[in-house]
Design an enzyme around this catalytic site. Structure first.
Site, short mmCIF file in Angstrom:
data_model
loop_
_atom_site.label_atom_id
_atom_site.label_comp_id
_atom_site.label_asym_id
_atom_site.label_seq_id
_atom_site.Cartn_x
_atom_site.Cartn_y
_atom_site.Cartn_z
N TYR A 201 49.66 28.37 39.27
CA TYR A 201 48.32 28.55 39.84
C TYR A 201 47.97 27.38 40.76
CZ TYR A 201 47.83 31.99 36.03
OH TYR A 201 48.01 33.03 35.17
N LEU B 107 38.81 42.22 32.88
CA LEU B 107 37.77 42.92 33.66
C LEU B 107 38.40 43.66 34.83
CD1 LEU B 107 35.19 39.98 33.71
CD2 LEU B 107 35.10 42.05 32.32
N1 LIG Z 1 50.15 35.94 32.73
C1 LIG Z 1 49.95 36.56 33.87
O1 LIG Z 1 50.88 37.09 34.50
C2 LIG Z 1 48.55 36.62 34.40
C3 LIG Z 1 48.24 37.48 35.47
C4 LIG Z 1 46.90 37.51 35.90
C5 LIG Z 1 45.94 36.69 35.31
N2 LIG Z 1 46.31 35.84 34.29
C6 LIG Z 1 45.30 34.97 33.65
O2 LIG Z 1 44.20 35.74 33.22
C7 LIG Z 1 42.99 35.23 33.79
C8 LIG Z 1 42.04 36.37 34.03
O3 LIG Z 1 42.59 37.40 34.82
P1 LIG Z 1 42.08 37.73 36.31
O4 LIG Z 1 41.40 36.55 36.85
O5 LIG Z 1 43.24 38.33 37.03
O6 LIG Z 1 41.05 38.94 36.10
P2 LIG Z 1 39.65 39.11 35.33
O7 LIG Z 1 39.44 38.05 34.36
O8 LIG Z 1 39.64 40.53 34.88
O9 LIG Z 1 38.61 39.00 36.54
C9 LIG Z 1 38.05 37.77 36.93
C10 LIG Z 1 37.01 38.01 38.02
O10 LIG Z 1 36.01 38.94 37.55
C11 LIG Z 1 34.72 38.54 37.99
N3 LIG Z 1 33.91 38.26 36.79
C12 LIG Z 1 34.20 37.45 35.75
N4 LIG Z 1 33.23 37.44 34.83
C13 LIG Z 1 32.27 38.28 35.28
C14 LIG Z 1 31.03 38.70 34.77
N5 LIG Z 1 30.55 38.25 33.61
N6 LIG Z 1 30.29 39.59 35.51
C15 LIG Z 1 30.76 40.06 36.71
N7 LIG Z 1 31.95 39.71 37.23
C16 LIG Z 1 32.71 38.82 36.52
C17 LIG Z 1 34.92 37.29 38.84
O11 LIG Z 1 35.11 37.67 40.20
P3 LIG Z 1 33.90 37.91 41.28
O12 LIG Z 1 32.68 37.24 40.77
O13 LIG Z 1 34.43 37.31 42.55
O14 LIG Z 1 33.78 39.41 41.37
C18 LIG Z 1 36.23 36.73 38.31
O15 LIG Z 1 36.95 35.94 39.22
C19 LIG Z 1 43.44 34.46 35.04
O16 LIG Z 1 42.51 33.48 35.44
C20 LIG Z 1 44.74 33.88 34.56
O17 LIG Z 1 44.49 32.70 33.77
C21 LIG Z 1 47.58 35.82 33.83
#
Ligand SMILES: NC(=O)c1ccc[n+]([C@@H]2O[C@H](COP(=O)([O-])OP(=O)(O)OC[C@H]3O[C@@H](n4cnc5c(N)ncnc54)[C@H](OP(=O)(O)O)[C@@H]3O)[C@@H](O)[C@H]2O)c1
Length: 322
Positions: free
Chosen positions: A58, A199
């Site tokens: 990251y 999410l």
């Molecule tokens: N192991 C892997 O291969 C892998 C792959 C992907 C992710 N990950 C990990 O998982 C974590 C989370 O996944 P992700 O970031 O892909 O997706 P996520 O957590 O489903 O979505 C995060 C996004 O959703 C929005 N959000 C968050 N909380 C909110 C709320 N309470 N209300 C409204 N919108 C909200 C924000 O974007 P906006 O405000 O811009 O809309 C935020 O950046 C990553 O940070 C990473 O650490 C791991």
């Protein structure tokens, strides 16, 4: 905050903080985000969050640096989880990379060190030999994997000769694959499924629609945000809102409560601001009724997004603004 009921050296909160967004331009959060990122971490600590997930990939190390510095003296109180990107993950490489991650994080030991994804060529036997030696010298607490199928997770455990505590996989209302075998295994064996993108990268927040898609390269590459799929998601978002209203909550909180319903699942949503972190932490307290859960399952099953190869030409057209 609620915590997983498992025997771990430090408690693991049901809601953790994902930090892919930290130092990663491709989320499109701009230069001011680095300061906000530190505020998000500090607020998460206040709210009882104990699981902080990062990876060497990251921001090419920036996420680890930002997280370590924001945690400051609290680093040793929480579960710091990082990941090795498995380019040639043979034992000596695993060892060197863990040392580098720990240095960026500013920790003496990485509480949970995960293999970011299964390497198609290098067997886990050699990777886990590296992990075992890291555990033996105390640089790594627990070992985890990510994006592993059940068979390979169990093989990794056999290779390590110890528990591989967690498997971090995509899991949300609209990506329910882990319910088939990974979550039942975690429950039966005392392991944890760490739900990433819980999410669906903000799709389940209901904030976006066909005329208002999110910015940033990450989500431009995610077919869920195609105008057609945002349109198809309308009924699902309406159901989330209905359940949310009954709890004085938001759709995102209900989407998180859906995955957290399983005792051995924790979620690591990312956050673009402090308020989201607060709402996400509060979602750990929401208990869905059986009827609400059933309504969410039915709405999620009825959502049929265009994905895979069929989505590719549509994504190109959306990119070109046609
Ligand atoms: N192991 C892997 O291969 C892998 C792959 C992907 C992710 N990950 C990990 O998982 C974590 C989370 O996944 P992700 O970031 O892909 O997706 P996520 O957590 O489903 O979505 C995060 C996004 O959703 C929005 N959000 C968050 N909380 C909110 C709320 N309470 N209300 C409204 N919108 C909200 C924000 O974007 P906006 O405000 O811009 O809309 C935020 O950046 C990553 O940070 C990473 O650490 C791991």
């Amino acid at each position: 905050m609620r915590y997983v009921q498992l025997d771990t050296p430090k408690p693991i909160s049901k809601i953790g903080l994902g930090t892919w967004q930290f130092g990663s331009k491709e989320w499109g959060y701009g230069p001011d985000y680095e300061r906000r990122a530190a505020e998000i971490v500090r607020r998460a600590l206040d709210l009882g969050v104990t699981l902080f997930d990062t990876a060497e990939l990251y921001g090419f190390g920036r996420s680890e640096r930002i997280l370590g510095s924001a945690l400051g003296g609290d680093r040793s109180k929480v579960v710091v989880a990082s990941k090795i990107f498995p380019l040639l993950p043979v034992a000596p490489v695993v060892q060197q990379r863990a040392v580098a991650s720990a240095a960026r994080l500013g920790v003496d030991g990485i509480d949970l060190y995960q293999v970011h994804q299964a390497n198609p060529v290098v067997a886990d036997t050699t990777t886990m030999r590296g992990m075992r030696s890291l555990q033996d010298v105390g640089l790594v607490g627990e070992v985890g994997v990510s994006n592993y199928g059940l068979r390979r997770w169990r093989f990794a455990e056999a290779a390590l000769g110890r528990r591989v505590l967690s498997n971090q996989v995509r899991y949300s209302m609209i990506d329910r694959g882990p319910e088939e075998d990974l979550i039942p295994y975690a429950e039966q064996a005392g392991r944890i499924v760490i739900a990433y993108s819980p999410l669906a990268q903000g799709f389940l927040s209901g904030r976006y629609d066909a005329t208002n898609p999110p910015a940033g390269a990450v989500r431009r590459a995610n077919p869920y945000f195609l105008p057609e799929n945002l349109e198809r998601g309308t009924a699902l978002i309406a159901t989330l809102r209905e359940v949310a209203d009954a709890h004085d909550a938001t759709p995102s909180q209900i989407a998180l409560a859906y995955v957290l319903r399983h005792p051995n699942v924790v979620a690591i949503p990312g956050a673009s601001g402090v308020e989201q972190m607060e709402r996400n932490a509060a979602a750990a307290e929401i208990d869905l009724t059986d009827d609400e859960y059933a309504a969410l399952v039915a709405a999620a099953r009825a959502f049929r997004p265009v994905t895979g190869l069929a989505a590719v030409p549509r994504m190109v057209r959306a990119r070109l603004g046609r």
